[in-house]
Design a protein around this motif. Structure first.
Motif, PDB file in Angstrom:
ATOM      1  N   LYS A 123       0.834  -0.823   0.066  1.00 31.24           N
ATOM      2  CA  LYS A 123       0.210   0.214   0.130  1.00 31.24           C
ATOM      3  C   LYS A 123       0.887   1.539  -0.228  1.00 31.24           C
ATOM      4  N   ASP A 124       0.432   2.094  -0.266  1.00 33.96           N
ATOM      5  CA  ASP A 124       0.637   3.627   0.421  1.00 33.96           C
ATOM      6  C   ASP A 124       2.368   3.659  -0.904  1.00 33.96           C
ATOM      7  N   ALA A 295       5.740   2.278   5.873  1.00 34.24           N
ATOM      8  CA  ALA A 295       4.616   2.189   5.008  1.00 34.24           C
ATOM      9  C   ALA A 295       4.039   0.738   5.265  1.00 34.24           C
TER      10      ALA A 295
END
Length: 452
Positions: A123-124, A295
Protein backbone atom coordinates in the motif's frame (compact mmCIF):
# COMPACT_ATOMS: atom_id res chain seq x y z
CA UNK A 1 -2.33 -36.00 -4.46
CA UNK A 2 -3.99 -33.97 -1.74
CA UNK A 3 -2.18 -31.21 0.08
CA UNK A 4 -3.04 -29.22 3.17
CA UNK A 5 -1.10 -26.15 4.28
CA UNK A 6 -0.81 -24.79 7.79
CA UNK A 7 0.77 -21.33 8.10
CA UNK A 8 2.61 -21.63 11.42
CA UNK A 9 3.80 -18.04 10.95
CA UNK A 10 3.50 -15.71 7.96
CA UNK A 11 6.96 -16.94 6.91
CA UNK A 12 6.85 -20.61 7.90
CA UNK A 13 4.50 -23.29 6.62
CA UNK A 14 3.78 -26.94 7.30
CA UNK A 15 2.63 -28.91 4.27
CA UNK A 16 0.95 -32.29 4.63
CA UNK A 17 1.08 -34.31 1.41
CA UNK A 18 -1.21 -37.33 0.90
CA UNK A 19 0.16 -39.20 -2.09
CA UNK A 20 -2.39 -41.69 -3.41
CA UNK A 21 -1.32 -45.10 -4.82
CA UNK A 22 -2.05 -43.99 -8.41
CA UNK A 23 0.29 -40.98 -7.93
CA UNK A 24 3.02 -43.19 -6.48
CA UNK A 25 2.74 -45.97 -9.12
CA UNK A 26 4.97 -44.29 -11.78
CA UNK A 27 7.71 -44.01 -9.18
CA UNK A 28 7.25 -47.61 -8.07
CA UNK A 29 7.66 -48.71 -11.69
CA UNK A 30 10.74 -46.51 -11.95
CA UNK A 31 12.13 -47.94 -8.70
CA UNK A 32 11.81 -51.50 -10.05
CA UNK A 33 13.65 -50.44 -13.23
CA UNK A 34 16.40 -48.71 -11.22
CA UNK A 35 16.95 -51.69 -8.96
CA UNK A 36 16.81 -54.12 -11.90
CA UNK A 37 19.73 -52.22 -13.44
CA UNK A 38 21.69 -52.35 -10.18
CA UNK A 39 21.40 -55.94 -8.99
CA UNK A 40 23.09 -59.00 -10.45
CA UNK A 41 21.03 -62.16 -10.34
CA UNK A 42 22.23 -65.32 -12.11
CA UNK A 43 20.23 -66.12 -15.20
CA UNK A 44 19.07 -62.54 -15.81
CA UNK A 45 20.65 -59.64 -17.63
CA UNK A 46 20.80 -56.26 -15.92
CA UNK A 47 17.51 -54.45 -16.34
CA UNK A 48 15.63 -57.69 -17.13
CA UNK A 49 15.09 -58.94 -13.58
CA UNK A 50 11.34 -59.58 -12.96
CA UNK A 51 9.62 -57.51 -10.30
CA UNK A 52 8.66 -60.62 -8.35
CA UNK A 53 12.30 -61.67 -8.11
CA UNK A 54 13.29 -58.19 -6.92
CA UNK A 55 10.61 -58.47 -4.24
CA UNK A 56 12.14 -61.77 -3.11
CA UNK A 57 15.83 -60.91 -3.33
CA UNK A 58 15.83 -57.20 -2.46
CA UNK A 59 12.56 -56.66 -0.66
CA UNK A 60 9.45 -54.63 -1.35
CA UNK A 61 10.43 -52.25 1.48
CA UNK A 62 13.53 -51.22 -0.48
CA UNK A 63 11.46 -50.70 -3.63
CA UNK A 64 8.98 -48.57 -1.71
CA UNK A 65 11.76 -46.48 -0.12
CA UNK A 66 13.32 -45.95 -3.55
CA UNK A 67 9.99 -44.88 -5.05
CA UNK A 68 9.27 -42.40 -2.26
CA UNK A 69 12.80 -40.99 -2.49
CA UNK A 70 12.52 -40.60 -6.26
CA UNK A 71 9.14 -38.90 -6.13
CA UNK A 72 9.48 -36.75 -3.03
CA UNK A 73 10.90 -33.65 -4.71
CA UNK A 74 8.30 -33.75 -7.48
CA UNK A 75 5.50 -34.11 -4.92
CA UNK A 76 6.96 -31.18 -2.98
CA UNK A 77 7.28 -28.97 -6.06
CA UNK A 78 3.71 -29.83 -7.10
CA UNK A 79 2.43 -28.88 -3.63
CA UNK A 80 4.28 -25.55 -3.77
CA UNK A 81 2.86 -24.75 -7.21
CA UNK A 82 -0.72 -25.71 -6.32
CA UNK A 83 -0.65 -23.55 -3.20
CA UNK A 84 1.38 -20.69 -4.78
CA UNK A 85 4.11 -20.87 -2.14
CA UNK A 86 7.65 -19.56 -2.65
CA UNK A 87 10.19 -21.41 -0.48
CA UNK A 88 13.02 -19.47 1.15
CA UNK A 89 14.94 -22.32 2.77
CA UNK A 90 15.71 -26.01 2.44
CA UNK A 91 12.64 -28.02 3.42
CA UNK A 92 12.60 -30.47 6.31
CA UNK A 93 10.58 -33.53 5.31
CA UNK A 94 9.26 -36.36 7.46
CA UNK A 95 7.51 -39.40 5.93
CA UNK A 96 4.92 -40.18 8.60
CA UNK A 97 2.93 -42.91 6.81
CA UNK A 98 3.76 -45.37 4.05
CA UNK A 99 1.65 -47.84 2.00
CA UNK A 100 1.26 -51.48 2.98
CA UNK A 101 4.27 -53.28 1.47
CA UNK A 102 2.12 -56.34 0.69
CA UNK A 103 0.16 -54.62 -2.07
CA UNK A 104 1.35 -50.98 -1.91
CA UNK A 105 -2.15 -49.90 -0.90
CA UNK A 106 -2.67 -46.77 1.15
CA UNK A 107 -1.24 -43.25 0.91
CA UNK A 108 2.22 -41.94 1.46
CA UNK A 109 1.90 -39.13 3.99
CA UNK A 110 4.71 -36.59 4.10
CA UNK A 111 4.94 -33.62 6.45
CA UNK A 112 7.21 -30.82 5.21
CA UNK A 113 8.17 -27.63 7.02
CA UNK A 114 9.78 -24.77 5.13
CA UNK A 115 10.30 -21.01 5.33
CA UNK A 116 8.17 -19.24 2.75
CA UNK A 117 7.86 -15.77 1.31
CA UNK A 118 5.08 -13.94 3.18
CA UNK A 119 1.94 -12.79 1.43
CA UNK A 120 1.80 -9.00 1.53
CA UNK A 121 -0.37 -6.38 -0.08
CA UNK A 122 1.67 -3.28 -0.82
CA UNK A 123 0.00 0.00 0.00
CA UNK A 124 0.92 3.67 -0.23
CA UNK A 125 3.43 3.25 -3.05
CA UNK A 126 1.88 5.75 -5.45
CA UNK A 127 1.89 9.46 -4.77
CA UNK A 128 4.81 9.47 -2.34
CA UNK A 129 6.28 12.86 -1.47
CA UNK A 130 10.06 12.64 -1.38
CA UNK A 131 12.35 15.43 -0.26
CA UNK A 132 15.97 15.57 -1.41
CA UNK A 133 18.85 17.96 -0.97
CA UNK A 134 18.82 21.00 -3.25
CA UNK A 135 21.19 20.74 -6.22
CA UNK A 136 22.88 24.12 -6.18
CA UNK A 137 26.19 24.50 -7.97
CA UNK A 138 28.40 27.10 -6.27
CA UNK A 139 31.70 28.69 -7.22
CA UNK A 140 33.25 26.58 -4.47
CA UNK A 141 32.06 23.46 -6.32
CA UNK A 142 33.72 24.66 -9.52
CA UNK A 143 36.93 25.51 -7.66
CA UNK A 144 36.96 22.01 -6.17
CA UNK A 145 36.55 20.47 -9.63
CA UNK A 146 39.36 22.65 -10.97
CA UNK A 147 41.57 21.63 -8.06
CA UNK A 148 40.88 17.95 -8.80
CA UNK A 149 41.75 18.54 -12.45
CA UNK A 150 44.99 20.30 -11.45
CA UNK A 151 45.93 17.35 -9.26
CA UNK A 152 45.40 14.95 -12.16
CA UNK A 153 47.83 16.97 -14.26
CA UNK A 154 50.26 17.68 -11.46
CA UNK A 155 53.85 16.43 -11.44
CA UNK A 156 55.74 14.77 -8.57
CA UNK A 157 59.12 16.25 -7.65
CA UNK A 158 61.55 14.72 -5.18
CA UNK A 159 62.35 16.87 -2.14
CA UNK A 160 65.02 16.53 0.54
CA UNK A 161 63.07 17.27 3.72
CA UNK A 162 60.88 15.65 6.35
CA UNK A 163 57.49 14.31 5.28
CA UNK A 164 54.45 16.57 5.59
CA UNK A 165 50.76 15.88 5.05
CA UNK A 166 49.96 15.85 1.34
CA UNK A 167 53.41 14.58 0.34
CA UNK A 168 53.84 11.40 -1.69
CA UNK A 169 56.16 8.93 0.00
CA UNK A 170 57.58 5.80 -1.60
CA UNK A 171 57.78 3.28 1.21
CA UNK A 172 58.58 -0.34 2.11
CA UNK A 173 56.22 -2.03 4.57
CA UNK A 174 56.72 -5.20 6.62
CA UNK A 175 54.03 -6.65 8.93
CA UNK A 176 54.92 -9.17 11.65
CA UNK A 177 52.66 -11.20 13.93
CA UNK A 178 54.44 -12.80 16.89
CA UNK A 179 57.76 -12.05 15.22
CA UNK A 180 56.84 -13.79 11.96
CA UNK A 181 56.54 -11.83 8.69
CA UNK A 182 52.96 -12.21 7.43
CA UNK A 183 52.93 -9.52 4.74
CA UNK A 184 55.23 -7.05 3.02
CA UNK A 185 55.20 -4.54 0.18
CA UNK A 186 58.08 -2.69 -1.47
CA UNK A 187 58.09 0.55 -3.46
CA UNK A 188 54.58 1.48 -2.39
CA UNK A 189 53.55 5.03 -3.34
CA UNK A 190 51.34 6.62 -0.68
CA UNK A 191 49.80 10.06 -0.27
CA UNK A 192 50.48 10.94 3.36
CA UNK A 193 47.32 11.95 5.19
CA UNK A 194 44.95 10.09 2.85
CA UNK A 195 44.30 7.34 5.40
CA UNK A 196 44.41 4.69 2.69
CA UNK A 197 46.87 2.41 4.48
CA UNK A 198 46.80 0.75 7.91
CA UNK A 199 45.71 2.89 10.84
CA UNK A 200 48.73 4.69 12.27
CA UNK A 201 50.74 4.70 9.04
CA UNK A 202 50.26 8.42 8.28
CA UNK A 203 51.15 9.45 11.83
CA UNK A 204 54.26 7.25 11.78
CA UNK A 205 55.49 8.74 8.49
CA UNK A 206 55.25 12.39 9.54
CA UNK A 207 58.67 13.99 10.15
CA UNK A 208 60.58 11.04 8.62
CA UNK A 209 63.02 11.68 5.77
CA UNK A 210 64.23 9.44 2.94
CA UNK A 211 66.22 6.48 4.29
CA UNK A 212 64.65 6.56 7.76
CA UNK A 213 62.34 3.90 9.18
CA UNK A 214 60.10 3.44 12.20
CA UNK A 215 57.95 0.77 13.82
CA UNK A 216 54.40 0.96 15.16
CA UNK A 217 51.53 -1.41 16.03
CA UNK A 218 48.31 -1.66 14.05
CA UNK A 219 45.44 -4.06 13.34
CA UNK A 220 45.58 -5.92 10.03
CA UNK A 221 42.49 -5.48 7.87
CA UNK A 222 42.95 -8.16 5.20
CA UNK A 223 44.26 -11.65 4.56
CA UNK A 224 44.26 -14.66 6.86
CA UNK A 225 45.52 -12.53 9.77
CA UNK A 226 42.78 -9.89 9.46
CA UNK A 227 41.83 -8.48 12.85
CA UNK A 228 45.13 -9.45 14.48
CA UNK A 229 47.55 -7.00 16.09
CA UNK A 230 50.76 -6.67 14.09
CA UNK A 231 54.11 -4.90 14.35
CA UNK A 232 54.54 -2.69 11.28
CA UNK A 233 57.93 -1.52 10.07
CA UNK A 234 57.85 1.27 7.50
CA UNK A 235 60.92 2.57 5.67
CA UNK A 236 60.89 5.75 3.58
CA UNK A 237 62.54 5.35 0.18
CA UNK A 238 61.79 8.83 -1.17
CA UNK A 239 59.67 11.91 -0.51
CA UNK A 240 57.92 13.77 -3.32
CA UNK A 241 55.69 16.82 -3.52
CA UNK A 242 53.03 17.34 -6.14
CA UNK A 243 53.44 20.57 -8.11
CA UNK A 244 50.19 21.82 -9.61
CA UNK A 245 49.90 23.72 -12.90
CA UNK A 246 48.64 27.31 -12.92
CA UNK A 247 44.99 27.77 -13.90
CA UNK A 248 45.25 29.67 -17.18
CA UNK A 249 44.25 29.23 -20.80
CA UNK A 250 47.26 26.98 -21.45
CA UNK A 251 46.07 24.68 -18.68
CA UNK A 252 42.51 24.70 -20.11
CA UNK A 253 43.89 23.58 -23.48
CA UNK A 254 46.05 20.89 -21.83
CA UNK A 255 43.34 19.46 -19.59
CA UNK A 256 40.27 19.80 -21.82
CA UNK A 257 38.87 20.47 -25.27
CA UNK A 258 38.42 24.16 -24.49
CA UNK A 259 40.61 27.13 -25.35
CA UNK A 260 39.97 29.29 -22.30
CA UNK A 261 39.54 28.90 -18.56
CA UNK A 262 36.14 30.58 -18.80
CA UNK A 263 34.89 27.89 -21.20
CA UNK A 264 36.36 25.20 -18.97
CA UNK A 265 34.63 26.61 -15.89
CA UNK A 266 31.29 26.72 -17.75
CA UNK A 267 31.68 23.08 -18.71
CA UNK A 268 32.65 22.10 -15.16
CA UNK A 269 29.56 23.91 -13.88
CA UNK A 270 27.38 21.95 -16.30
CA UNK A 271 29.02 18.66 -15.30
CA UNK A 272 28.65 19.50 -11.62
CA UNK A 273 24.95 20.21 -12.13
CA UNK A 274 24.49 16.82 -13.79
CA UNK A 275 26.42 15.14 -11.00
CA UNK A 276 24.21 16.77 -8.36
CA UNK A 277 21.09 15.74 -10.25
CA UNK A 278 22.36 12.16 -10.28
CA UNK A 279 22.91 12.49 -6.53
CA UNK A 280 19.33 13.76 -6.12
CA UNK A 281 17.94 10.78 -8.01
CA UNK A 282 20.07 8.39 -5.96
CA UNK A 283 18.84 10.04 -2.77
CA UNK A 284 15.25 9.88 -4.01
CA UNK A 285 15.61 6.16 -4.76
CA UNK A 286 16.89 5.44 -1.26
CA UNK A 287 14.23 7.54 0.43
CA UNK A 288 11.49 5.96 -1.68
CA UNK A 289 12.54 2.52 -0.45
CA UNK A 290 12.70 3.84 3.14
CA UNK A 291 9.14 5.15 2.86
CA UNK A 292 7.88 1.89 1.36
CA UNK A 293 9.43 -0.19 4.14
CA UNK A 294 8.03 2.18 6.74
CA UNK A 295 4.53 2.06 5.26
CA UNK A 296 4.34 -1.71 4.70
CA UNK A 297 4.69 -4.42 7.30
CA UNK A 298 6.70 -7.30 5.83
CA UNK A 299 7.30 -10.31 8.11
CA UNK A 300 10.90 -11.53 7.99
CA UNK A 301 11.89 -15.23 8.25
CA UNK A 302 14.08 -15.37 11.33
CA UNK A 303 15.94 -18.55 10.34
CA UNK A 304 16.97 -17.12 6.97
CA UNK A 305 18.24 -13.91 8.59
CA UNK A 306 20.19 -15.75 11.28
CA UNK A 307 21.78 -17.99 8.63
CA UNK A 308 22.90 -14.86 6.79
CA UNK A 309 24.34 -13.35 10.00
CA UNK A 310 26.23 -16.58 10.72
CA UNK A 311 27.61 -16.81 7.18
CA UNK A 312 28.71 -13.17 7.20
CA UNK A 313 30.47 -13.35 10.56
CA UNK A 314 32.19 -16.62 9.67
CA UNK A 315 33.53 -15.05 6.47
CA UNK A 316 34.98 -12.22 8.55
CA UNK A 317 36.46 -14.65 11.08
CA UNK A 318 34.30 -13.27 13.89
CA UNK A 319 32.43 -15.01 16.70
CA UNK A 320 28.65 -15.40 16.43
CA UNK A 321 28.12 -13.03 19.37
CA UNK A 322 30.21 -10.26 17.80
CA UNK A 323 28.42 -6.85 18.02
CA UNK A 324 28.80 -6.49 14.25
CA UNK A 325 26.13 -9.19 13.96
CA UNK A 326 23.46 -6.67 14.96
CA UNK A 327 24.28 -4.49 11.96
CA UNK A 328 24.36 -7.51 9.63
CA UNK A 329 21.01 -8.68 11.02
CA UNK A 330 19.40 -5.27 10.48
CA UNK A 331 20.73 -5.06 6.92
CA UNK A 332 19.53 -8.60 6.12
CA UNK A 333 16.04 -7.84 7.43
CA UNK A 334 15.84 -4.61 5.48
CA UNK A 335 17.14 -6.24 2.30
CA UNK A 336 14.48 -8.94 2.52
CA UNK A 337 11.69 -6.43 3.12
CA UNK A 338 12.88 -4.29 0.21
CA UNK A 339 12.99 -7.30 -2.10
CA UNK A 340 9.47 -8.45 -1.18
CA UNK A 341 7.99 -4.96 -1.62
CA UNK A 342 9.67 -4.33 -4.97
CA UNK A 343 8.73 -7.78 -6.25
CA UNK A 344 5.09 -6.99 -5.50
CA UNK A 345 5.40 -3.73 -7.45
CA UNK A 346 7.00 -5.66 -10.32
CA UNK A 347 3.93 -7.92 -10.43
CA UNK A 348 1.48 -5.03 -10.12
CA UNK A 349 3.12 -3.03 -12.91
CA UNK A 350 4.26 -6.03 -14.98
CA UNK A 351 7.79 -4.60 -15.01
CA UNK A 352 9.83 -6.06 -17.86
CA UNK A 353 13.61 -6.07 -18.19
CA UNK A 354 14.68 -5.10 -21.69
CA UNK A 355 17.73 -6.72 -23.26
CA UNK A 356 19.66 -3.43 -23.45
CA UNK A 357 18.98 -2.78 -19.74
CA UNK A 358 20.27 -6.22 -18.76
CA UNK A 359 23.31 -5.89 -21.01
CA UNK A 360 24.18 -2.51 -19.48
CA UNK A 361 23.82 -3.96 -15.98
CA UNK A 362 26.13 -6.89 -16.78
CA UNK A 363 28.68 -4.50 -18.28
CA UNK A 364 28.63 -2.29 -15.18
CA UNK A 365 28.98 -5.31 -12.87
CA UNK A 366 31.91 -6.69 -14.87
CA UNK A 367 33.65 -3.32 -14.61
CA UNK A 368 33.06 -3.28 -10.85
CA UNK A 369 34.73 -6.68 -10.51
CA UNK A 370 37.49 -5.77 -12.97
CA UNK A 371 36.83 -8.60 -15.42
CA UNK A 372 35.72 -8.84 -19.05
CA UNK A 373 31.90 -8.74 -19.59
CA UNK A 374 31.87 -12.15 -21.30
CA UNK A 375 33.86 -13.68 -18.44
CA UNK A 376 31.42 -12.19 -15.92
CA UNK A 377 28.46 -13.64 -17.85
CA UNK A 378 30.11 -17.09 -17.93
CA UNK A 379 30.68 -16.98 -14.15
CA UNK A 380 27.06 -16.01 -13.54
CA UNK A 381 25.84 -18.83 -15.81
CA UNK A 382 28.08 -21.41 -14.15
CA UNK A 383 26.70 -20.41 -10.75
CA UNK A 384 23.08 -20.27 -12.00
CA UNK A 385 22.83 -16.60 -11.02
CA UNK A 386 21.46 -15.10 -14.23
CA UNK A 387 17.86 -15.16 -12.93
CA UNK A 388 19.05 -13.44 -9.77
CA UNK A 389 20.75 -10.75 -11.88
CA UNK A 390 17.56 -10.19 -13.89
CA UNK A 391 15.68 -9.84 -10.59
CA UNK A 392 18.08 -7.15 -9.43
CA UNK A 393 17.58 -5.15 -12.64
CA UNK A 394 13.80 -5.52 -12.38
CA UNK A 395 13.77 -4.29 -8.76
CA UNK A 396 15.95 -1.32 -9.65
CA UNK A 397 13.50 -0.50 -12.43
CA UNK A 398 10.55 -0.92 -10.05
CA UNK A 399 11.91 1.93 -7.94
CA UNK A 400 11.73 4.14 -11.04
CA UNK A 401 8.02 3.27 -11.32
CA UNK A 402 7.61 4.53 -7.75
CA UNK A 403 9.51 7.74 -8.55
CA UNK A 404 7.46 8.32 -11.73
CA UNK A 405 4.33 8.44 -9.58
CA UNK A 406 5.96 10.40 -6.74
CA UNK A 407 6.32 14.10 -6.02
CA UNK A 408 10.01 14.85 -5.65
CA UNK A 409 10.99 18.22 -4.16
CA UNK A 410 14.19 19.65 -2.75
CA UNK A 411 14.64 20.89 0.80
CA UNK A 412 13.64 24.37 -0.35
CA UNK A 413 10.28 23.21 -1.67
CA UNK A 414 11.22 23.36 -5.35
CA UNK A 415 10.05 20.60 -7.68
CA UNK A 416 12.86 18.33 -8.90
CA UNK A 417 12.63 17.21 -12.51
CA UNK A 418 13.67 13.57 -12.76
CA UNK A 419 11.73 12.83 -15.96
CA UNK A 420 14.99 12.06 -17.79
CA UNK A 421 15.57 9.14 -15.44
CA UNK A 422 11.98 7.83 -15.35
CA UNK A 423 11.40 8.13 -19.10
CA UNK A 424 11.72 4.33 -19.43
CA UNK A 425 8.66 3.97 -17.19
CA UNK A 426 6.56 6.28 -19.35
CA UNK A 427 7.66 4.43 -22.47
CA UNK A 428 6.86 1.03 -20.93
CA UNK A 429 3.39 2.16 -19.87
CA UNK A 430 2.65 3.60 -23.31
CA UNK A 431 3.78 0.35 -24.90
CA UNK A 432 1.58 -1.68 -22.54
CA UNK A 433 -1.42 0.55 -23.32
CA UNK A 434 -0.92 0.13 -27.07
CA UNK A 435 -0.74 -3.68 -26.89
CA UNK A 436 -4.53 -4.31 -26.42
CA UNK A 437 -5.32 -1.88 -29.24
CA UNK A 438 -2.94 -3.64 -31.60
CA UNK A 439 -4.39 -7.02 -30.61
CA UNK A 440 -7.92 -5.73 -31.30
CA UNK A 441 -6.86 -4.48 -34.73
CA UNK A 442 -5.20 -7.77 -35.62
CA UNK A 443 -8.17 -9.95 -34.54
CA UNK A 444 -10.45 -9.21 -37.57
CA UNK A 445 -7.55 -9.79 -39.95
CA UNK A 446 -6.89 -13.19 -38.34
CA UNK A 447 -10.58 -14.14 -38.69
CA UNK A 448 -10.58 -13.12 -42.37
CA UNK A 449 -7.46 -15.16 -43.00
CA UNK A 450 -9.14 -18.20 -41.39
CA UNK A 451 -12.25 -17.76 -43.53
CA UNK A 452 -10.18 -17.72 -46.72
Amino acid sequence: MKTSVEKITPTHAKLTLNVAPEDLKPYLDGAYRTIANQVQIPGFRKGKVPNQLIDQRVGREVVLDQAISDGLDNFYQQALAENELQPLSRPEADVTETPDVKDFSGDVVVVIEVDIRPEVEIKDWKGLKIEVEAAEVTDEDIDAELQSLRERFGTLTTVERAIENGDFATIDLVAKVNGEVVDEANGLSHEVGSGELLEGTDEALLTLTAGEETTFNSTLIGGEHAGEEAEITVKVVSVKVRELPEVDDDFAQLASEFDTVAELRDDLREQAAKSKTFAQVDEARKKAVDLLIEANEVPVPETMVEDEVKRHLEQEGKELDDPHGDEVRENAQRSFQQQVILDEIIKAEDVQVEQNEFTEFLFQQSQQYGIAPQQFVEIMQQNNQMAQMIGEVARSKAVLYVLEDAEVVDDKGNAVDISEFTAVVKQAREKAAEAPEEAAEEAPEAEEAKAE
